[in-house]
Design a protein around this motif. Structure first.
Motif: not given
Ligand code: MG
Ligand code: ADP
Length: 359
Positions: A198-199, A211
């Motif tokens: 996700y990051n 992030d």
């Molecule tokens: Mg994130």
């Protein structure tokens, strides 16, 4: 202002993602009137704790602050000043020695500023050590402006959403990630602490780490536990893409090992590749070992230990192993000690019977 409404409607977190507060709006308007930004466009993402906007920077040169940017697309990350999301974040704060003696604030405005500062500082440090991440451009209160990763105003896909790349590419990305994690830990002295598909964005055939507001110094109390989780996430994800991954335990060892250096890094990676290629990825013993490793005891407070304390801790650790309370020896490893804990380890285990010249 219309653009602010273009937020992702599917976002479940509507309750806390009301529009930005007035102060932040004024701040963004100021960026434009001061000429730091040319325009602020649509919101490309909204999460529990932040909005990210696409914008453009006209080019910016300020000798006084030693800033010099070309005209470019930017990502404007706004940390929310009205959110309950920061509640879960105390765990990243506790044990962070840079905040020793600082009480965790519950004032969301102050927290938003704190996380923005951390994101900015961490990106700077990462870039300094060659980690592929956005360039931090400027910081004001709860807003971080950084280079935009993507084409025009479309952000690059997250690894999670990345489709249509070959297994060879996934293998390269895995290799890049594990090496970045090592540099992060050893050189940048950071543990990402929320590293997952996700990051990580995918741009120009490379992984870009984003992030990092919650990333913590590698010597803080909980750093190794966060690192272990990061190793687990990365392994699980790349495995699902058909990459023959190292065990979580091996990855953790690689990231923290003090006996790997520029002389033996390449041979080490090659040797690991050879080992992993020969291994059945569904090897139940390895999976079992990893799940034990995830539960294993990790000693805290690696920082601020003097020699005597270190020895004492090592002794306790050996005792624990003898008593069968823990089967893993990673404490010594993290401290750069031999398996027997009676000296400094100079060569990784798997390279011991290879003939390498010493540095
Ligand atoms: Mg994130
Ligand atoms: P959060 O803490 O809300 O998860 P992130 O830093 O992960 O914040 O950003 C959320 C999303 O915003 C990312 O998944 C990505 O799509 C987009 N984004 C963040 N930073 C950038 C950037 N520098 N360039 C392009 N898109 C970005």
């Amino acid at each position: 202002k219309k653009s602010e409404k273009k937020r992702n409607r599917k976002d479940k977190d509507q309750s806390t993602s009301e529009s930005m507060d007035k102060g932040t709006r004024i701040l963004l308007t100021k960026f434009v009137s001061q000429g730091k930004l040319e325009e602020i466009n649509g919101c490309v993402a909204t999460g529990k704790e932040s909005f990210v906007f696409h914008g453009t920077c006209p080019g910016y040169d300020d000798e006084k602050f030693n800033i010099d940017f070309d005209a470019q697309d930017v990502a404007i990350k706004v940390f929310k000043t009205a959110t309950l999301g920061y509640k879960d974040r105390q765990k990243y704060f506790t044990g962070e020695f840079r905040f020793k003696g600082v009480k965790y604030s519950h004032n969301p405005r102050r927290l938003a500023k704190l996380w923005a500062e951390k994101e900015f500082r961490n990106l700077k440090k990462m870039q300094k050590h060659g980690i592929n991440c956005p360039t931090a451009m400027f910081l004001k209160n709860n807003v971080v402006v950084m280079s935009f990763v993507g084409k025009q105003s479309t952000p690059a896909p997250r690894l999670k959403d990345l489709k249509g790349v070959t297994t060879r590419r996934w293998r390269q990305l895995y290799r890049q990630m594990i090496c970045s994690m090592r540099v992060m830990y050893q050189k940048v002295e950071l543990v990402h602490a929320d590293l997952s598909e996700y990051n990580i964005l995918y741009s120009q055939k490379k992984a870009v780490i984003i992030d990092v507001s919650q990333s913590i110094h590698s010597q803080t109390e909980n750093a190794l536990e966060f690192l272990r989780k990061d190793c687990w996430n990365i392994t699980k994800f790349f495995k699902s893409k058909g990459v023959k991954c190292w065990s979580v335990r091996e990855l953790f060892g690689f990231v923290t090992s003090l006996s790997i250096n520029s002389n033996n890094l390449e041979p080490f990676l090659e040797e690991m590749q050879r080992i992993v290629d020969q291994r059945d990825p569904k090897d139940s013993e390895m999976i079992e070992k990893d799940s034990l490793f995830m539960k294993a005891f990790i000693p805290k407070s690696l920082s601020d230990l003097d020699q005597e304390e270190t020895e004492q801790m090592s002794l306790n650790y050996v005792e624990r192993i003898l008593k069968g309370e823990t089967s893993e020896m990673f404490y010594g490893e993290v401290m750069g000690l031999k398996k027997t804990l009676d000296g400094i380890e100079t060569q990784p285990e798997i390279l011991k019977n290879l003939d390498l010249k010493d540095n």
